[in-house]
Design a protein around this motif. Structure first.
Motif, short mmCIF file in Angstrom:
data_model
loop_
_atom_site.label_atom_id
_atom_site.label_comp_id
_atom_site.label_asym_id
_atom_site.label_seq_id
_atom_site.Cartn_x
_atom_site.Cartn_y
_atom_site.Cartn_z
N VAL A 1 -6.70 -19.39 -38.99
CA VAL A 1 -6.53 -18.79 -40.31
C VAL A 1 -6.94 -17.33 -40.21
N CYS A 2 -5.98 -16.44 -40.39
CA CYS A 2 -6.22 -15.00 -40.24
C CYS A 2 -6.35 -14.34 -41.60
N THR A 3 -7.38 -13.52 -41.74
CA THR A 3 -7.50 -12.68 -42.92
C THR A 3 -6.92 -11.32 -42.54
N ILE A 4 -5.85 -10.93 -43.22
CA ILE A 4 -5.13 -9.73 -42.81
C ILE A 4 -4.81 -8.85 -44.01
N LYS A 5 -4.47 -7.62 -43.68
CA LYS A 5 -3.95 -6.69 -44.68
C LYS A 5 -2.64 -6.14 -44.14
N VAL B 1 -1.90 -18.45 -41.84
CA VAL B 1 -2.17 -19.46 -40.81
C VAL B 1 -1.14 -19.31 -39.70
N ILE B 2 -1.62 -19.10 -38.48
CA ILE B 2 -0.70 -18.96 -37.35
C ILE B 2 0.07 -20.27 -37.16
N GLY B 3 1.38 -20.16 -37.15
CA GLY B 3 2.23 -21.34 -37.01
C GLY B 3 2.97 -21.70 -38.28
N ASP B 4 2.55 -21.11 -39.41
CA ASP B 4 3.15 -21.48 -40.69
C ASP B 4 4.21 -20.49 -41.18
N ALA B 5 4.48 -19.43 -40.43
CA ALA B 5 5.44 -18.42 -40.87
C ALA B 5 6.86 -19.00 -40.88
N ASP B 6 7.59 -18.71 -41.95
CA ASP B 6 8.94 -19.26 -42.09
C ASP B 6 9.99 -18.21 -42.41
N THR B 7 9.70 -16.94 -42.15
CA THR B 7 10.71 -15.90 -42.32
C THR B 7 10.69 -15.02 -41.08
N GLU B 8 11.76 -14.29 -40.88
CA GLU B 8 11.88 -13.46 -39.68
C GLU B 8 10.75 -12.44 -39.58
N ASP C 1 7.76 -12.48 -41.15
CA ASP C 1 6.46 -13.13 -41.04
C ASP C 1 6.23 -13.70 -39.64
N ARG C 2 7.30 -14.22 -39.02
CA ARG C 2 7.16 -14.72 -37.65
C ARG C 2 6.81 -13.60 -36.68
N ALA C 3 7.35 -12.41 -36.94
CA ALA C 3 7.03 -11.26 -36.10
C ALA C 3 5.56 -10.87 -36.26
N VAL C 4 5.08 -10.84 -37.50
CA VAL C 4 3.67 -10.53 -37.75
C VAL C 4 2.78 -11.57 -37.09
N GLU C 5 3.18 -12.82 -37.19
CA GLU C 5 2.43 -13.92 -36.58
C GLU C 5 2.31 -13.72 -35.06
N LYS C 6 3.40 -13.32 -34.43
CA LYS C 6 3.38 -13.09 -32.99
C LYS C 6 2.44 -11.94 -32.63
N VAL C 7 2.50 -10.87 -33.43
CA VAL C 7 1.66 -9.70 -33.17
C VAL C 7 0.18 -10.04 -33.36
N LEU C 8 -0.14 -10.82 -34.38
CA LEU C 8 -1.54 -11.18 -34.64
C LEU C 8 -2.18 -11.87 -33.45
N ALA D 1 5.35 -1.71 -40.74
CA ALA D 1 4.16 -2.01 -41.53
C ALA D 1 2.91 -1.71 -40.73
N TYR D 2 1.83 -1.42 -41.45
CA TYR D 2 0.50 -1.34 -40.85
C TYR D 2 -0.16 -2.70 -41.06
N VAL D 3 -0.63 -3.30 -39.97
CA VAL D 3 -1.27 -4.62 -40.05
C VAL D 3 -2.70 -4.51 -39.56
N THR D 4 -3.63 -5.01 -40.38
CA THR D 4 -5.04 -5.03 -40.02
C THR D 4 -5.50 -6.48 -39.91
N LEU D 5 -6.08 -6.83 -38.76
CA LEU D 5 -6.66 -8.16 -38.59
C LEU D 5 -8.14 -8.06 -38.95
#
Length: 279
Positions: A37-41, A71-78, A80-87, A111-115
Motif C-alpha cells: 500500500v503506497c502513500t503517494i502524491k 495498492v500495487i497490483g490494483d491498477a486498471d488503467t494504462e 495507473d499501470r505505468a505509475v504502479e510500475k514506476v513506484l 506527472a510528478y510522483v512522490t512516494l
C-alpha cells in the motif's frame, strides 16, 4: 540516511515510460511490491489539458476522489499501470517525473510522483497457495466488471495477472484448474472482442488441451475460425458443441450457417479446379 546509487533516469523496454529522478529518497532494502500500500502524491503537468483528458484514460489516481493510497497490483488503467510500475523502482521520499505514452488516447501524460511511504509486502513467489488463489479470484471478478463496463483491454490484462499467479501453483491441480480454464476462456473472449484472432485461438487451445469438451472454448474457437475464414474447422467445433449440448440453439443455428458457407466454398473451389484443367 544513505542514498541509493542508481541512474537518474530509467526507461521501460518498450520506451513507453520514462522516469527521471528529481529528488532521491531514503536508501532501504525494500521497495514497493505487489500488494504494497503506497502513500503517494501525483501532480499532473499541463494540468488543465490533462484534466480534460482524464475522462478518457479513466485514472483512479488523478481524480478528486483519490485518497493518496495506491495498492500495487490494483491498477486498471494504462496511466495507473505505468505509475504502479514506476513506484516499484522508487525509494521512500523519492520524487520523480514520469512521462507515459498513452496508446489508448494517442498522447503523452507527464506527472510528478512522490512516494511518501509504503507498506512492506512479500514477493509473490513467497505468497501462500491460499493467498494466490484468493487474489487470483479477486482479479478474475474485477476483470469481469471491467469487461461489462466495455473496458476490454483492461479486463484482459486483469485476467492475465490472475493467470500468472495460478501458473506458479501448477494449473493441473484439481482446485486450480477450473479457475485457470475460466480465465483463459475470458481472455479469449477479450481477444475476440479486440480482433486479436490468432491469440484468441491460442488461448482456446490451451483450454481444450486440458479439457477437450469445454463448450465455451469450442464456441469461441469456432468464432475465431469463422473470422479467419477457416470454415471447415469452425464447422467441426460447432458440430462437437451440438453433440455435447443437443439443446444449444445458438450452436445449432451457427452450425447450419457455417455448413451452408462450407458447401458454397466447396462448389466454388471445384469450379475453379475444373477451369484450371479445362483443355
Amino acid at each position: 540516511m544513505f542514498k541509493r546509487p542508481l541512474n537518474r533516469s530509467w526507461q521501460s523496454r518498450d520506451k513507453r515510460i520514462v522516469k527521471d529522478i528529481l529528488k532521491s529518497g531514503e536508501y532501504q532494502m525494500e521497495r514497493p511490491k505487489e500488494g504494497s500500500v503506497c502513500t503517494i502524491k501525483v501532480q499532473m503537468m499541463n494540468e488543465t489539458e490533462e484534466t480534460e483528458k482524464q475522462s478518457y484514460f479513466q485514472s483512479a489516481i488523478v481524480c478528486e476522489e483519490f485518497d493518496g493510497k495506491m495498492v500495487i497490483g490494483d491498477a486498471d488503467t494504462e496511466f495507473d499501470r505505468a505509475v504502479e510500475k514506476v513506484l516499484q523502482l522508487m525509494d521512500k521520499g523519492e520524487v520523480s517525473k514520469i512521462t507515459v505514452k498513452l496508446d489508448t488516447i494517442d498522447c503523452s501524460a507527464c506527472a510528478y510522483v512522490t512516494l511518501i511511504d509504503f507498506t512492506v509486502s512479500q514477493s509473490t513467489y513467497a505468497w501462500s497457495k491460499e493467498k494466490k488463489m484468493e487474489v487470483a479470484l479477486r482479479y478474475k471478478e474485477r476483470g469481469v466488471e471491467l469487461f461489462k463496463a466495455g473496458r476490454v483491454l483492461d479486463a484482459y490484462l486483469r485476467f492475465g495477472k490472475a493467470v500468472k499467479l495460478l501458473i506458479t501453483l501448477g494449473t493441473d491441480q484439481d482446485d486450480v484448474k477450473p479457475l485457470y480454464l475460466t480465465l483463459c476462456n475470458n481472455m479469449a473472449w477479450c481477444q475476440l472482442a479486440r480482433s486479436q484472432l490468432e491469440h484468441a485461438l491460442t488461448l482456446c487451445n490451451k483450454v481444450l488441451e486440458k479439457e477437450p469438451d469445454n463448450v465455451k472454448a469450442l464456441m469461441r474457437r469456432a468464432e475465431a475460425f469463422t473470422w479467419l475464414k477457416d470454415t471447415e474447422n469452425a464447422v467441426n467445433d460447432l458440430a462437437k458443441v451440438t453433440q455435447l449440448e443437443p439443446r444449444n440453439t445458438v450452436a445449432h443455428e451457427r452450425l447450419v450457417t457455417m455448413k451452408n458457407r462450407l458447401a458454397l466454398e466447396t462448389v466454388r473451389y471445384n469450379n475453379t479446379i475444373k477451369k484450371m484443367f479445362r483443355f
